[in-house]
Design a protein around this motif. Structure first.
Motif, mmCIF file in Angstrom:
data_model
loop_
_atom_site.group_PDB
_atom_site.id
_atom_site.type_symbol
_atom_site.label_atom_id
_atom_site.label_comp_id
_atom_site.label_asym_id
_atom_site.label_seq_id
_atom_site.Cartn_x
_atom_site.Cartn_y
_atom_site.Cartn_z
ATOM 1 N N ILE A 263 -0.717 -0.907 -4.336
ATOM 2 C CA ILE A 263 0.302 -0.897 -5.377
ATOM 3 C C ILE A 263 0.127 -2.198 -6.159
ATOM 4 O O ILE A 263 0.122 -3.279 -5.563
ATOM 5 C CB ILE A 263 1.718 -0.806 -4.764
ATOM 6 N N ARG B 191 3.775 -4.130 -10.473
ATOM 7 C CA ARG B 191 4.719 -3.058 -10.080
ATOM 8 C C ARG B 191 5.609 -3.538 -8.940
ATOM 9 O O ARG B 191 6.814 -3.274 -8.925
ATOM 10 C CB ARG B 191 3.924 -1.809 -9.674
ATOM 11 N N TRP C 279 5.407 3.613 -2.791
ATOM 12 C CA TRP C 279 4.442 4.591 -3.246
ATOM 13 C C TRP C 279 3.739 4.110 -4.501
ATOM 14 O O TRP C 279 4.322 3.432 -5.341
ATOM 15 C CB TRP C 279 5.134 5.924 -3.533
ATOM 16 N N CYS C 280 2.485 4.514 -4.632
ATOM 17 C CA CYS C 280 1.754 4.214 -5.860
ATOM 18 C C CYS C 280 2.336 5.070 -6.987
ATOM 19 O O CYS C 280 3.046 6.047 -6.728
ATOM 20 C CB CYS C 280 0.261 4.496 -5.669
ATOM 21 N N SER C 281 2.016 4.733 -8.195
ATOM 22 C CA SER C 281 2.578 5.475 -9.331
ATOM 23 C C SER C 281 2.098 6.919 -9.335
ATOM 24 O O SER C 281 2.832 7.817 -9.716
ATOM 25 C CB SER C 281 2.253 4.779 -10.648
ATOM 26 N N THR D 128 0.853 -1.185 0.000
ATOM 27 C CA THR D 128 0.000 0.000 0.000
ATOM 28 C C THR D 128 0.892 1.241 0.000
ATOM 29 O O THR D 128 1.965 1.249 0.595
ATOM 30 C CB THR D 128 -0.930 0.048 1.220
ATOM 31 N N CYS D 129 0.422 2.278 -0.661
ATOM 32 C CA CYS D 129 1.171 3.534 -0.756
ATOM 33 C C CYS D 129 1.296 4.154 0.627
ATOM 34 O O CYS D 129 0.310 4.270 1.356
ATOM 35 C CB CYS D 129 0.454 4.485 -1.706
ATOM 36 N N ALA E 128 -3.278 3.833 -1.306
ATOM 37 C CA ALA E 128 -3.739 3.053 -2.459
ATOM 38 C C ALA E 128 -2.944 1.760 -2.571
ATOM 39 O O ALA E 128 -1.780 1.690 -2.164
ATOM 40 C CB ALA E 128 -3.579 3.873 -3.741
ATOM 41 N N GLN F 88 9.084 -1.039 -3.429
ATOM 42 C CA GLN F 88 8.279 0.138 -3.728
ATOM 43 C C GLN F 88 7.375 0.498 -2.541
ATOM 44 O O GLN F 88 6.741 -0.358 -1.959
ATOM 45 C CB GLN F 88 7.425 -0.119 -4.972
#
Length: 98
Positions: A74, A78, A87-89, A66-67, A72, A85
């Motif tokens: 992910i 991704r 963060w979401c895009s 999750t971001c 949000a 990662q």
């Protein structure tokens, strides 16, 4: 309305994806630690080790995928490309990830 069977299938699929991502993270952690041991300067290698360890910690706490800014989800694809990662895009693209 989805059936319990459908929910259980989705749950099983998500668990399998998390297992796959944990394996990728653990492989990256071994590689990053080996690189850290060989590195003349610890900077980049130490950051990679820290990023993978942080991702595994988020996974253990149930916050992985999750971001960190907006919450949000992910996407799995991704995370497979970049399992650390955070963060979401959308947040990464707008520079709100920092």
């Amino acid at each position: 309305m989805a059936s319990v069977h459908t929910f259980m299938q989705d749950y099983s699929r998500h668990l399998a994806q998390l297992d796959e991502l944990r394996e990728v993270l653990e492989e990256r952690l071994v590689a990053a630690r080996a690189e850290l041991g060989r590195a003349a300067t610890a900077g980049p290698a130490a950051r990679r080790v820290a990023a993978v360890e942080a991702a595994l910690d988020r996974m253990d706490r149930g916050a992985y995928g999750t971001c960190r800014r907006c919450g949000a989800l992910i996407p799995f694809a991704r995370l497979l490309r970049d399992p650390q990662q955070q963060w979401c895009s959308g947040c990464e693209r707008t520079g709100k990830a920092a």
